[in-house]
Motif scaffolding. Sequence first.
Motif, PDB file in Angstrom:
ATOM      1  N   ALA A  90       0.828  -1.213   0.000  1.00  0.00           N
ATOM      2  CA  ALA A  90       0.000   0.000   0.000  1.00  0.00           C
ATOM      3  C   ALA A  90       0.861   1.261   0.000  1.00  0.00           C
ATOM      4  N   GLU A  91       2.020   1.233   0.690  1.00  0.00           N
ATOM      5  CA  GLU A  91       2.873   2.416   0.686  1.00  0.00           C
ATOM      6  C   GLU A  91       3.357   2.716  -0.727  1.00  0.00           C
ATOM      7  N   ALA A  92       3.585   1.669  -1.502  1.00  0.00           N
ATOM      8  CA  ALA A  92       4.088   1.870  -2.859  1.00  0.00           C
ATOM      9  C   ALA A  92       3.110   2.676  -3.699  1.00  0.00           C
ATOM     10  N   PHE A  93       1.816   2.473  -3.500  1.00  0.00           N
ATOM     11  CA  PHE A  93       0.828   3.239  -4.265  1.00  0.00           C
ATOM     12  C   PHE A  93       0.919   4.728  -3.919  1.00  0.00           C
ATOM     13  N   VAL A  94       1.145   5.025  -2.666  1.00  0.00           N
ATOM     14  CA  VAL A  94       1.290   6.423  -2.255  1.00  0.00           C
ATOM     15  C   VAL A  94       2.542   7.029  -2.886  1.00  0.00           C
ATOM     16  N   LEU A  95       3.642   6.294  -2.873  1.00  0.00           N
ATOM     17  CA  LEU A  95       4.885   6.798  -3.452  1.00  0.00           C
ATOM     18  C   LEU A  95       4.729   7.047  -4.949  1.00  0.00           C
ATOM     19  N   LEU A  96       4.079   6.125  -5.637  1.00  0.00           N
ATOM     20  CA  LEU A  96       3.851   6.293  -7.074  1.00  0.00           C
ATOM     21  C   LEU A  96       3.019   7.542  -7.337  1.00  0.00           C
ATOM     22  N   ALA A  97       1.962   7.727  -6.547  1.00  0.00           N
ATOM     23  CA  ALA A  97       1.063   8.860  -6.768  1.00  0.00           C
ATOM     24  C   ALA A  97       1.761  10.187  -6.517  1.00  0.00           C
ATOM     25  N   ARG A  98       2.679  10.209  -5.568  1.00  0.00           N
ATOM     26  CA  ARG A  98       3.313  11.472  -5.182  1.00  0.00           C
ATOM     27  C   ARG A  98       4.555  11.797  -6.005  1.00  0.00           C
ATOM     28  N   SER A  99       5.228  10.795  -6.530  1.00  0.00           N
ATOM     29  CA  SER A  99       6.536  11.056  -7.132  1.00  0.00           C
ATOM     30  C   SER A  99       6.548  11.048  -8.649  1.00  0.00           C
ATOM     31  N   LEU A 100       5.606  10.342  -9.290  1.00  0.00           N
ATOM     32  CA  LEU A 100       5.622  10.243 -10.747  1.00  0.00           C
ATOM     33  C   LEU A 100       4.822  11.387 -11.366  1.00  0.00           C
ATOM     34  N   LYS A 101       5.407  12.021 -12.367  1.00  0.00           N
ATOM     35  CA  LYS A 101       4.758  13.157 -13.022  1.00  0.00           C
ATOM     36  C   LYS A 101       3.891  12.650 -14.170  1.00  0.00           C
ATOM     37  N   VAL A 102       2.649  12.336 -13.855  1.00  0.00           N
ATOM     38  CA  VAL A 102       1.722  11.826 -14.864  1.00  0.00           C
ATOM     39  C   VAL A 102       0.530  12.762 -14.953  1.00  0.00           C
ATOM     40  N   ARG A 103      -0.107  12.762 -16.114  1.00  0.00           N
ATOM     41  CA  ARG A 103      -1.244  13.662 -16.352  1.00  0.00           C
ATOM     42  C   ARG A 103      -2.552  12.913 -16.550  1.00  0.00           C
ATOM     43  N   HIS A 104      -2.475  11.683 -17.031  1.00  0.00           N
ATOM     44  CA  HIS A 104      -3.702  10.946 -17.351  1.00  0.00           C
ATOM     45  C   HIS A 104      -3.630   9.534 -16.771  1.00  0.00           C
ATOM     46  N   PRO A 105      -3.733   9.415 -15.433  1.00  0.00           N
ATOM     47  CA  PRO A 105      -3.703   8.075 -14.837  1.00  0.00           C
ATOM     48  C   PRO A 105      -5.047   7.365 -14.973  1.00  0.00           C
ATOM     49  N   TYR A 106      -4.990   6.082 -15.252  1.00  0.00           N
ATOM     50  CA  TYR A 106      -6.189   5.242 -15.330  1.00  0.00           C
ATOM     51  C   TYR A 106      -5.991   4.010 -14.462  1.00  0.00           C
ATOM     52  N   VAL A 107      -7.064   3.607 -13.804  1.00  0.00           N
ATOM     53  CA  VAL A 107      -7.057   2.400 -12.986  1.00  0.00           C
ATOM     54  C   VAL A 107      -8.068   1.427 -13.572  1.00  0.00           C
ATOM     55  N   VAL A 108      -7.648   0.181 -13.756  1.00  0.00           N
ATOM     56  CA  VAL A 108      -8.531  -0.850 -14.296  1.00  0.00           C
ATOM     57  C   VAL A 108      -9.311  -1.457 -13.130  1.00  0.00           C
ATOM     58  N   SER A 124      11.253  -2.293 -10.499  1.00  0.00           N
ATOM     59  CA  SER A 124      11.136  -1.424 -11.668  1.00  0.00           C
ATOM     60  C   SER A 124      12.531  -1.031 -12.140  1.00  0.00           C
ATOM     61  N   SER A 125      12.575  -0.075 -13.049  1.00  0.00           N
ATOM     62  CA  SER A 125      13.851   0.419 -13.558  1.00  0.00           C
ATOM     63  C   SER A 125      14.570   1.199 -12.469  1.00  0.00           C
ATOM     64  N   PRO A 126      15.887   1.311 -12.540  1.00  0.00           N
ATOM     65  CA  PRO A 126      16.614   2.107 -11.538  1.00  0.00           C
ATOM     66  C   PRO A 126      16.108   3.541 -11.456  1.00  0.00           C
ATOM     67  N   GLU A 127      15.675   4.107 -12.572  1.00  0.00           N
ATOM     68  CA  GLU A 127      15.200   5.493 -12.571  1.00  0.00           C
ATOM     69  C   GLU A 127      13.910   5.625 -11.767  1.00  0.00           C
ATOM     70  N   VAL A 128      12.982   4.710 -11.978  1.00  0.00           N
ATOM     71  CA  VAL A 128      11.722   4.761 -11.230  1.00  0.00           C
ATOM     72  C   VAL A 128      11.975   4.477  -9.756  1.00  0.00           C
ATOM     73  N   ILE A 129      12.796   3.485  -9.467  1.00  0.00           N
ATOM     74  CA  ILE A 129      13.107   3.153  -8.076  1.00  0.00           C
ATOM     75  C   ILE A 129      13.724   4.355  -7.369  1.00  0.00           C
ATOM     76  N   SER A 130      14.622   5.059  -8.035  1.00  0.00           N
ATOM     77  CA  SER A 130      15.248   6.234  -7.439  1.00  0.00           C
ATOM     78  C   SER A 130      14.219   7.319  -7.148  1.00  0.00           C
ATOM     79  N   ALA A 131      13.294   7.542  -8.078  1.00  0.00           N
ATOM     80  CA  ALA A 131      12.262   8.563  -7.871  1.00  0.00           C
ATOM     81  C   ALA A 131      11.363   8.207  -6.691  1.00  0.00           C
ATOM     82  N   LEU A 132      11.005   6.930  -6.563  1.00  0.00           N
ATOM     83  CA  LEU A 132      10.158   6.512  -5.443  1.00  0.00           C
ATOM     84  C   LEU A 132      10.908   6.623  -4.126  1.00  0.00           C
ATOM     85  N   ALA A 133      12.185   6.256  -4.133  1.00  0.00           N
ATOM     86  CA  ALA A 133      12.981   6.296  -2.901  1.00  0.00           C
ATOM     87  C   ALA A 133      13.093   7.723  -2.373  1.00  0.00           C
TER      88      ALA A 133
END
Length: 496
Positions: free
Chosen positions: A224-242, A361-370
């Motif tokens: 669950a913490e990972a979802f918070v990190l993704l939401a706060r750190s990734l610069k996205v404009r059009h997120p979709y959840v299935v 994930s990729s090192p770049e994504v992992i670094s952004a989440l960290a």
Amino acid sequence: MAGAGKVTPPSSAGDVVLVVGVGACEDAPVEEVLGLVRDAVREAGFPETAVAELATVDVKGEEPGITGAAARLGVPLVTYAARDLADVTVPNPTARSRAAVGTPSVAEAAALRGGGELLVPKRKSAPVGRPPMATCAVAARPRTPAAPVDLRHHGDAEVRDDGADLTDLAVNVRSDTPPAWLKEVIAASLDGLAAYPDGRAARDAVAARHGLTSDRVLLTSGAAEAFVLLARSLKVRHPYVVHPQFTEPEAALRDAGHEVGRVLLREEDGFRLDVSAVPEEADLVVVGNPTNPTSVLHPAAAIAALARPGRILVVDEAFMDAVPGEREALAGRTDVPGLVVLRSLTKTWGLAGLRIGYVLSSPEVISALAQAQPLWPVSSPALEAARACVAPRALAEAGHAAHRVAADRAHLLAGLASLAPHGVRAVGPAEGPFLLVRVPGAGGVRERLRGRGFAVRRGDTFPGLGPDWIRLAVRDRATSDRFVAVLSAVLRHESC
């Protein structure tokens, strides 16, 4: 497109939705009706996803061309009695329509019956070489806000706070866990509580378990913490959840200020993933596999097909270790662009109270989440548990448990099948340690089950599901037999 799920964009059609009134001859092909509707919606200047419903007169409500078009669009078909349409003022009435079905214009009257503004008046299909067999009209209606869904409701809410002695079928944590050997590992770690947690060894162990380098792993306080990190750190404009799926990803995205689109998979399709239902604009897509609560295991190839340049593809594999052989897993893959895989160790090992999961994930994504993660987010006992749970001994035990769960799930499914005359139906084929079950009047049934000692998870807080759904955790056969007997008694009482 056949089987496509219904898509709710973040900002589709502004403050209105479209109602398309349709009429069709008895033998009108689906493609003719569907093509006409799509052309009319395009003429109105709206995307197809703005269509909220098709509407027609009741005597046309079972015409294959009309019902098929509604199914292909993923929208409900609403029918009205001819007398309810007869009084609707329409711009293009015809005596022929009134004589045939009792209303001056099926398409226009059905489109306008609920109020709104006519955008495209009645138009006919234009097949080559024969007369038209379909009509439609498009009206815009003010958007009615959907009833809010409690995205923060989880299974633990069904079993806490009232002091009842309940058999827990609401929480998807494997029973009789954590095992004794894991408790010993956690207990031994307590001697080191004076030191700050050091996650390097645990991170290396997780990386080795998936054949990755350590810079592709981030340990988290539960998935669950990972979802918070993704939401706060990734610069996205059009997120979709299935959906329907675990609701925390959408809740975290909304809390972080994102407008979230939904792709709603359909019961008629067995809640299976249709890649074409995900809009191209999506730059972040979240999908569960196997999906909570549907227990559907999507093919890895279908999920990988969602990957695009510039898109983050988040796959929640929290329950993948409960699938024998972890078939269809994407964890460990490095050939899928933008892939982020989330894993949890709390479900199989009974560590919900300890909180431990990880991101691959990729090192770049992992670094952004960290960078978005607080200092020392995972405790020393949780780190030791992580090392132990990805060791060969633990993986072998988890594999055996997955086969046992599969057998217990088949037993529960057989018991539920005996209740089919009462309208009970489980979604299948199921592959997770839980089942999604349709039960007529599930709200009342759930309360009666509770009164008889069983807690089950309500389904209506999952987007895309209604009030007639419950989720059941798979337990041992004796527990399942007791549950089916109690459910049968409750349903017999409900039908009296």
